[in-house]
Design an enzyme around this catalytic site. Sequence first.
Site, PDB file in Angstrom:
ATOM      1  N   HIS A 239      -7.685  -5.675   0.525  1.00  0.00           N
ATOM      2  CA  HIS A 239      -6.421  -4.936   0.544  1.00  0.00           C
ATOM      3  C   HIS A 239      -5.594  -5.378   1.754  1.00  0.00           C
ATOM      4  O   HIS A 239      -5.925  -5.031   2.888  1.00  0.00           O
ATOM      5  CB  HIS A 239      -6.833  -3.455   0.669  1.00  0.00           C
ATOM      6  CG  HIS A 239      -5.724  -2.486   0.707  1.00  0.00           C
ATOM      7  ND1 HIS A 239      -5.066  -2.077  -0.422  1.00  0.00           N
ATOM      8  CD2 HIS A 239      -5.158  -1.817   1.740  1.00  0.00           C
ATOM      9  CE1 HIS A 239      -4.155  -1.188  -0.094  1.00  0.00           C
ATOM     10  NE2 HIS A 239      -4.182  -1.011   1.214  1.00  0.00           N
TER      11      HIS A 239
ATOM     12  N   SER B 112       0.827  -1.197   0.000  1.00  0.00           N
ATOM     13  CA  SER B 112       0.000   0.000   0.000  1.00  0.00           C
ATOM     14  C   SER B 112       0.872   1.263   0.000  1.00  0.00           C
ATOM     15  O   SER B 112       1.684   1.424  -0.900  1.00  0.00           O
ATOM     16  CB  SER B 112      -0.954  -0.060   1.191  1.00  0.00           C
ATOM     17  OG  SER B 112      -2.107   0.646   0.894  1.00  0.00           O
TER      18      SER B 112
ATOM     19  N   LYS C 230       4.034   2.011  -2.556  1.00  0.00           N
ATOM     20  CA  LYS C 230       4.413   3.229  -3.305  1.00  0.00           C
ATOM     21  C   LYS C 230       5.868   3.548  -2.969  1.00  0.00           C
ATOM     22  O   LYS C 230       6.684   3.894  -3.829  1.00  0.00           O
ATOM     23  CB  LYS C 230       3.522   4.417  -2.905  1.00  0.00           C
ATOM     24  CG  LYS C 230       1.997   4.158  -2.987  1.00  0.00           C
ATOM     25  CD  LYS C 230       1.201   5.385  -2.552  1.00  0.00           C
ATOM     26  CE  LYS C 230      -0.185   5.126  -1.966  1.00  0.00           C
ATOM     27  NZ  LYS C 230      -1.189   4.529  -2.766  1.00  0.00           N
TER      28      LYS C 230
HETATM   29  C1  GCU Z   1      -5.303   4.741   1.947  1.00  0.00           C
HETATM   30  C2  GCU Z   1      -4.820   5.453   0.704  1.00  0.00           C
HETATM   31  C3  GCU Z   1      -4.090   4.510  -0.244  1.00  0.00           C
HETATM   32  C4  GCU Z   1      -3.026   3.744   0.503  1.00  0.00           C
HETATM   33  C5  GCU Z   1      -3.634   3.069   1.717  1.00  0.00           C
HETATM   34  C6  GCU Z   1      -2.642   2.361   2.637  1.00  0.00           C
HETATM   35  O1  GCU Z   1      -6.336   3.861   1.629  1.00  0.00           O
HETATM   36  O2  GCU Z   1      -5.922   6.043   0.072  1.00  0.00           O
HETATM   37  O3  GCU Z   1      -3.497   5.224  -1.319  1.00  0.00           O
HETATM   38  O4  GCU Z   1      -2.399   2.847  -0.357  1.00  0.00           O
HETATM   39  O5  GCU Z   1      -4.254   4.040   2.538  1.00  0.00           O
HETATM   40  O6  GCU Z   1      -1.479   2.719   2.693  1.00  0.00           O
HETATM   41  O7  GCU Z   1      -3.081   1.445   3.334  1.00  0.00           O
END
Ligand code: GCU
Length: 398
Positions: free
Chosen positions: A372, A230, A234
């Site tokens: 997720h 997540s 990135k």
């Molecule tokens: C939020 C955010 C995402 C990210 C996520 C996480 O949902 O919008 O872009 O990837 O958090 O890091 O769990």
Amino acid sequence: MSPAGFRISQVASVFLAVFAALSVQAAELELPDSLALQSGQRVTSARGWQEERRPEILELFRANVYGRAPIGRPGDLKFDATETTPDAMDGMATRKQVKISFSGPGGQGAIHLILFVPNGAHKPAPCTLLICNRPPTNIDPTRAVKSPFWPAEQIVARGYSAATFYIADVAPDVSGAWTKGVHAMFDPPQRAADAWGTVAAWAWGASRCMDYLVSDPDIDARRVVVVGHSRGGKTALWAGAEDERFAMVVSNDSGCTGAAVARGKTGERVADINRVFPHWFCKNYKRFNDREAELPIDQHMLAALIAPRLLYIASASLDRGADPSHEFLAAVQATPVYRLLGLSGLTVTEMPAPEFPLHDGSIGYHIHTGKHDLTEYDWKCFMDFADRHLVTRPKSAP
Ligand code: GCU
């Protein structure tokens, strides 16, 4: 309908939606061409990519998305082994805890690296470095608490060292916290529009861990895999783009401004992420809110920056926010760069069904059924892929 039946139909409908979205061709999205220089000329050789186009793309991402780190390795970077336990995990591993400290004009800081080196394995051992964006209970060095987010025992049992650090050691995940963490230490008083955001700061932290790993004779520094989920995913991608010492990059469910192509993306979009997490990226990125088509890059080009090294992108079937189809699209669209470098990239262009990992090429991909999350199944796939492409490569390979 039974709860199980409901779950299955839910998964199926999301998968169909993903599949439908994939039929939107990259051409229709008018993605920027990874191989076309800003001058309009196309690069046609590995050298042209490495010397001209790659630096150009990296610079565009720094200027417009992640921001510019004000410093590389600090001159006073120091490693202190705060603990070495040779018989951790019932004798399976040696646990090391290392304090990585540094300072800048605005103060000093430290990253606390946790590392398990397999005892039985051939040394130096390849290593996975998890960027931990979840509470530290997920990376408990005592192993009293075990989390599937970091299945250190399984990683070690497969012959890999398991290293991790907690992102808040580097910079807090809080909007406007520029007076804390590495921002306080290194940022000039006036933050420029291309000053690094927090994701770039965390990636910088991963590189400082790498500085330690290359100094540890137990670790095979040419086989370090940076892994993130997540926001951590990135970060892993950006760390791999900025620091070519990482031999393999794993992005799990990284979504918006991670692996997912921004143009035409569903779920979270640039304006959403900039509104909710304004600290993650540089100020210039806000100019692209609701204007993805004007970005001079797209995320398949971030994926391409990992070439010729190994890249692994993973998705979750219920992760609507991240948009699995666009995470997969980045893998497809990064492939021409791998091909130019004489590598296979991704070997197919159709999205696989959940639990059918694609491991044949130098880009790996899978989608797991479920929400997720970073799971033991995901880790198993990453290591299967690494066993095949990273660990068996000849010593001279990049
Ligand atoms: C939020 C955010 C995402 C990210 C996520 C996480 O949902 O919008 O872009 O990837 O958090 O890091 O769990």
